[in-house]
Design a protein around this motif. Structure first.
Motif, mmCIF file in Angstrom:
data_model
loop_
_atom_site.group_PDB
_atom_site.id
_atom_site.type_symbol
_atom_site.label_atom_id
_atom_site.label_comp_id
_atom_site.label_asym_id
_atom_site.label_seq_id
_atom_site.Cartn_x
_atom_site.Cartn_y
_atom_site.Cartn_z
ATOM 1 N N HIS A 31 74.437 122.905 95.253
ATOM 2 C CA HIS A 31 74.668 121.672 96.000
ATOM 3 C C HIS A 31 74.745 120.478 95.049
ATOM 4 O O HIS A 31 74.240 120.522 93.933
ATOM 5 N N THR A 32 75.315 119.381 95.567
ATOM 6 C CA THR A 32 74.984 118.061 95.039
ATOM 7 C C THR A 32 74.332 117.324 96.191
ATOM 8 O O THR A 32 74.613 117.595 97.360
ATOM 9 N N TYR A 62 65.825 121.486 99.236
ATOM 10 C CA TYR A 62 66.338 122.448 98.257
ATOM 11 C C TYR A 62 65.148 123.047 97.521
ATOM 12 O O TYR A 62 64.080 122.456 97.487
ATOM 13 N N HIS A 83 68.482 124.242 103.250
ATOM 14 C CA HIS A 83 69.581 123.667 102.464
ATOM 15 C C HIS A 83 70.955 123.979 103.026
ATOM 16 O O HIS A 83 71.959 123.446 102.561
ATOM 17 N N HIS A 158 77.834 125.199 98.558
ATOM 18 C CA HIS A 158 77.559 124.785 99.930
ATOM 19 C C HIS A 158 78.867 124.552 100.683
ATOM 20 O O HIS A 158 79.010 124.923 101.846
ATOM 21 N N ASP A 168 80.169 119.909 98.898
ATOM 22 C CA ASP A 168 79.359 119.962 97.677
ATOM 23 C C ASP A 168 79.179 121.396 97.189
ATOM 24 O O ASP A 168 79.247 122.324 97.993
HETATM 25 ZN ZN LIG Z 1 74.664 120.856 100.128
#
Ligand SMILES: [Zn+2]
Length: 286
Positions: A31-32, A62, A83, A158, A168
Motif C-alpha cells: 500500500h501507500t 497496516y 488493510h 491494494h 495504491d
Molecule cells: Zn491501500
C-alpha cells in the motif's frame, strides 16, 4: 503478543483481528497511505499516519508503515490488520509506504531508495516471522488478485485487489509503484550480514536467511554460513571462495540438494551472501 504501536498505543476503535481466522498464505499486500509526504526536515510521515490510525473512527490499519527514515510496526504479525476491504485481512501481511502514489515520481531518487529500503526492512522482518511459524514465505514477484485469492505467494498491490476503489501503491502510469527497485532493496536487505558477536544471546538472534525467488538458499549465522544450494550454485560459491572449507555436506531434500556448513570470517560471509544473491538473481532471470 509482539510489541507493536497499536498495542502500546491502543486505538480508539478496533483496528485489527487479534488472531487470524485463516492461516497466512505467502501473500503480502503493498500500500501507500496517501498521506502528505514530509519533504522538509526529518521524515515524520510514518509517525503521523500511525497516530492518525490510532485515533481514526473508521477501520483501516497496516502491519508495517514505513517512510524514508523509519519503520513502524503497527499491528502484530499474528493479528489481522484492517488493510484491505476485499477479504485478505485474515491471510495476508501488509506493508504501507507513508506517501501518495504520485510521490514516487516526484521524490528524489535518494528519497525513493530510502522509502523502499525501509519497506524492505519491514519485509525482511515479516519473512522472519513467517519462517518462525512455518508459514509460506512471500516470493519476490508481483501477483494478481486471482493468484493471491488462490493462495499463491508474492506481492499483491491494494489497487490490484480493490480496483474499483484503490490504486495504491501505484498501479497505473504515471503513478507507478517502483516494484523492481523495491525488489532490489529486498534482495539487498536479505543479503546483508548480521553483526558478528561473541555473545551467545545475541548470536541466537541473528540467523539470516538468503531468499531465492522460491526458497531459502542460505542461512547466515555469525561465523558461519549454511549454504542450501543446488550443485550449480554451490560450484559457483566454491569457485569464487576457494579458500572455504566445507565442514560438512548432506542431502537436504529433492529440491534443495546440498546443505554445507562453512566456517568463515564476517567479510567472507558478506561476500558470499552478495555472490549467492547475484547468482540466484542471474539464475532467476535466465
Ligand atoms: Zn491501500
Amino acid at each position: 503478543v509482539s510489541s507493536a504501536y497499536l498495542i502500546d498505543h491502543p486505538p480508539v476503535r478496533q483496528q485489527f483481528y487479534k488472531t487470524r481466522s485463516r492461516a497466512l498464505t505467502g501473500c503480502t499486500v503493498l500500500h501507500t497511505a496517501e498521506s502528505v509526504m514530509d519533504s522538509v526536515g526529518p521524515d515524520t510521515g510514518a509517525e503521523n499516519v500511525a497516530e492518525f490510525i490510532r485515533t481514526r473512527s473508521t477501520p483501516g490499519s497496516y502491519h508495517d508503515l514505513v517512510d524514508s527514515d523509519s519503520v513502524v510496526t503497527l499491528v502484530p504479525y499474528e493479528s489481522g490488520a484492517f488493510h484491505d476491504g476485499t477479504g485478505s485481512n485474515n491471510w495476508a501481511l501488509s506493508i504501507s509506504f507513508a506517501c501518495a502514489t504520485s510521490d514516487w515520481r516526484r521524490m528524489t531518487p535518494q528519497k525513493r531508495k530510502a522509502f523502499l529500503r525501509n519497506g524492505a526492512l519491514a519485509f525482511k522482518r515479516q519473512q522472519d516471522y513467517r519462517r518462525s511459524i512455518g508459514a509460506p514465505l512471500t516470493e519476490l514477484r508481483h501477483i494478481t488478485k486471482a493468484q493471491s485469492d488462490a493462495g499463491q505467494s508474492g506481492f499483491c498491490f491494494h489497487g490490484d485487489r480493490d480496483p474499483g476503489r484503490r490504486t495504491d501503491p501505484g498501479v497505473a502510469a504515471p503513478n507507478l509503484f517502483p516494484f523492481d527497485e523495491f525488489i532490489t532493496e529486498c534482495r539487498s536487505v536479505m543479503a546483508d550480514t548480521p553483526p558478528i558477536t561473541e555473545d551467545e544471546d545475541d548470536m541466537a538472534k541473528y540467523p539470516l536467511f538468503l531468499q531465492a525467488p522460491d526458497r531459502p538458499i542460505a542461512l547466515v549465522w555469525p561465523g558461519f554460513v549454511h549454504v542450501i544450494a543446488n550443485d550449480e550454485e554451490l560450484a559457483h560459491a566454491t569457485s569464487r571462495f576457494g579458500d572455504f572449507e566445507p565442514v560438512g555436506t548432506r542431502q537436504w531434500d529433492v529440491d534443495v540438494s546440498l546443505h554445507v556448513n562453512v566456517a568463515m570470517s564476517r567479510q567472507a560471509v558478506e561476500e558470499i551472501a552478495a555472490e549467492v544473491a547475484e547468482t540466484t538473481k542471474a539464475a532467476g532471470n535466465a
